[in-house]
Each structure stands twice: as C-alpha cells, then as structure tokens.
Design a protein around this motif. Structure first.
Motif, short mmCIF file in Angstrom:
data_model
loop_
_atom_site.label_atom_id
_atom_site.label_comp_id
_atom_site.label_asym_id
_atom_site.label_seq_id
_atom_site.Cartn_x
_atom_site.Cartn_y
_atom_site.Cartn_z
N LEU A 1 -5.75 -55.50 -1.56
CA LEU A 1 -5.79 -57.12 -1.39
C LEU A 1 -5.99 -56.71 0.29
CD1 LEU A 1 -2.21 -57.79 -3.03
CD2 LEU A 1 -4.81 -58.95 -3.62
N TRP B 1 -6.41 -64.13 -3.13
CA TRP B 1 -5.18 -63.26 -3.15
C TRP B 1 -5.49 -62.88 -4.55
CZ3 TRP B 1 -3.45 -60.25 0.28
CH2 TRP B 1 -3.33 -61.09 1.79
N SER C 1 -2.35 -52.68 0.50
CA SER C 1 -2.93 -53.83 1.87
C SER C 1 -2.17 -53.94 2.19
CB SER C 1 -2.12 -55.40 1.18
OG SER C 1 -2.77 -56.60 1.64
N TYR D 1 3.12 -60.97 2.56
CA TYR D 1 3.72 -60.19 1.93
C TYR D 1 4.66 -61.09 0.97
CZ TYR D 1 2.57 -56.74 6.22
OH TYR D 1 2.80 -56.01 6.63
N ILE E 1 2.59 -61.43 -2.45
CA ILE E 1 2.24 -60.20 -2.48
C ILE E 1 3.14 -59.70 -3.57
CG2 ILE E 1 1.80 -57.80 -2.75
CD1 ILE E 1 0.08 -57.82 0.14
N ALA F 1 2.48 -59.60 -7.48
CA ALA F 1 2.18 -58.42 -8.05
C ALA F 1 3.09 -58.19 -8.95
CB ALA F 1 2.48 -57.31 -7.31
N ILE G 1 3.58 -50.36 -5.25
CA ILE G 1 2.57 -51.10 -4.42
C ILE G 1 2.65 -50.91 -3.08
CG2 ILE G 1 2.45 -53.59 -3.20
CD1 ILE G 1 4.00 -54.50 -5.59
N VAL H 1 2.19 -51.20 0.82
CA VAL H 1 1.98 -51.68 2.53
C VAL H 1 1.19 -51.27 3.63
CG1 VAL H 1 2.11 -54.54 1.21
CG2 VAL H 1 3.97 -53.43 2.51
#
Length: 279
Positions: A115, A168, A181, A217, A220, A224, A234, A236
């Motif tokens: 992303l 997104w 991401s 955040y 996401i 997600a 995930i 980040v």
C-alpha cells in the motif's frame, strides 16, 4: 573540486555526495574514482558535474540529482511523485521476510499487497528475496505507479509485479498473505520542521499523516481484514514515537503484535501484526 564546493557550502556528507555526482556524470566506477581521483575529464563532463554540484548547494538531495537510489540491492529510479526510499525502510522488508518465506515454503503461492508503493522499493525487494511471491503495488499517483512499473522492468521483476491505481483499498478485490506499507506518518503540524531536502522534494502526500500522524494506520487496520488471508500478516513502518499508538489501533481492530524492529538509530521503526487472540 566538487567535494570542496560542497564542503564550503556546509553540506554534511560532502565527500559522499561529491563521489556520487562524479561517478554518475563521468561514468567512472567507484574503484576508478577512488584510485585515480585526479584523472582529467572533458569539458562537457566537468560542466555537468559542476551544474549538479550547484543544484546540491541549493539544497536538492543528491539522489534526486542523479535520479536513482540504491535500496536492498536494487537500483531504483526516482520521480517527483515518489518518496525517496531510505535505508531504514529496508528493515520493513527484512522483518516481513520470515513470515512471507514461511507462506512461500508451503508451495501454495505468496500474494503480497504493498500500500503506497511509490518507487516500488518494498514490493520489489520482497519479490527479489521471495521468488514464489507476487505483489500488487497500490498507489493513488499514476506517476508513482509508472515509476514503480519501470523499476520492476529494470530489475527483471515485472512479471510478478502488478501496479494498481487505488486510494488505499478502494480498488483492491483480492486477498493476500501479506500486506505491507510505509505510509505517511508525520503529523501535519510537524511538516514544516522537516529538513528542506525532505520537505521540498518528497511528495507531501507521502509524508502527511494527518493531525496526529496516524490517519493511514486507521485506514489500514480498518480495511485490511477484507483482504488478508487466514494466517496472514501486516507489516508497517512507523514514526519513532508511534509504537504504542499504532499497536493500540491494530489491537482495537482485532490484531496482535507479533514482531517489532528498531532502525539503525535504535528507534522503533517496524511493527508486524497478525489476526488472532490478543495477548
């Protein structure tokens, strides 16, 4: 001469920047630059070098001047629409690799969603390290996607990289074993405090994380779930003061923290989350 000009202008990494500029515009190898620093250059090359030095003196980042940056063993072209990838972001790649290799080792493929792909740095580094993987690289900027696609072709990774223009998750329909991401995480109020090399040359959209730096955040963590395979993860990148807040956001969405990593300066930099019972 280039190094002296940069040093006189107060450029912190004058020697390194001068070497990068001279190597790029002269076509010399690093070994040639080091072993024969006084070799003569023709007038056209000298002119190009000094023009580049003048741009650096005015504050333009050296990698913007030469047009590319090395990242995780890849040479990535830059464009005005892309964030310049930094070494700390390599930690996101390295922290996600064990999870993705575990998936790939099962022989059922490994699908990854990146992303805010920008130059494609994270996506392409993961593809390089996980031959079984395929990545969808999402960005809202067409220019960024064009740059990422060109970088994928240059690296020989284009068959496994699909650029997708999306805000997104808005245009994403599949599910993935990993979502990664490096989102914008600087608060709007702090943007003016950034170094000019960042504030004036990196795209604002890739920096501005909203009033508290946490907008991405929230997006996401909320979105997600519809796009994560069972057992998926995930990963980040975060700002160095955001570990507790970002962890709280993902916990509230039903995720647990399964890995965390610090950057080269010892600051919190990467978090990895998985679905499951909260610890």
């Amino acid at each position: 001469m280039a190094r002296a000009e940069l040093a006189a202008a107060g450029i912190a990494d004058a020697a390194l920047d001068a070497r990068l500029i001279v190597e790029h515009f002269s076509g010399a190898s690093r070994t040639e630059t080091i072993t024969n620093p006084e070799r003569p250059l023709d007038a056209a090359v000298t002119g190009a070098i000094m023009a580049a030095v003048a741009r650096r003196v005015r504050g333009e980042p050296v990698h913007r001047i030469i047009g590319y940056r090395e990242f995780h063993g890849l040479r990535l072209a830059l464009s005005p629409e892309t964030l310049e990838p930094r070494p700390d972001t390599e930690i996101l790649v390295d922290t996600m690799l064990p999870f993705l290799r575990m998936v790939a080792g099962k022989g059922e493929g490994c699908r990854i969603l990146d992303l805010g792909t920008g130059t494609g740095a994270v996506a392409l580094a993961l593809l390089k390290e996980v031959p079984e993987a395929e990545v969808v690289g999402v960005d809202i900027s067409k220019g960024a996607l064009d740059t990422a696609a060109a970088n994928a072709r240059a690296a020989g990774l284009a068959p496994r990289f699909r650029p997708l223009r999306s805000d997104w998750f808005s245009a994403v329909s599949e599910k993935f074993h990993g979502i990664v991401s490096n989102p914008p995480y600087i608060s709007t109020a702090e943007l003016n405090d950034l170094q000019p090399e960042v504030r004036l040359y990196d795209p604002l959209r890739a920096l501005d994380g909203g009033a508290n730096g946490l907008d991405a955040y929230q997006i996401i963590a909320t979105g997600a779930g519809a796009h994560l395979e069972e057992g998926g993860h995930i990963g980040v990148e975060i700002g160095y003061r955001q570990k507790d807040e970002v962890t709280g956001i993902f916990r509230a969405a039903g995720y647990r923290l399964v890995a965390a990593a610090r950057d080269f300066g010892g600051n919190d930099r990467v978090l990895v989350f998985g679905l499951g019972k909260l610890a």
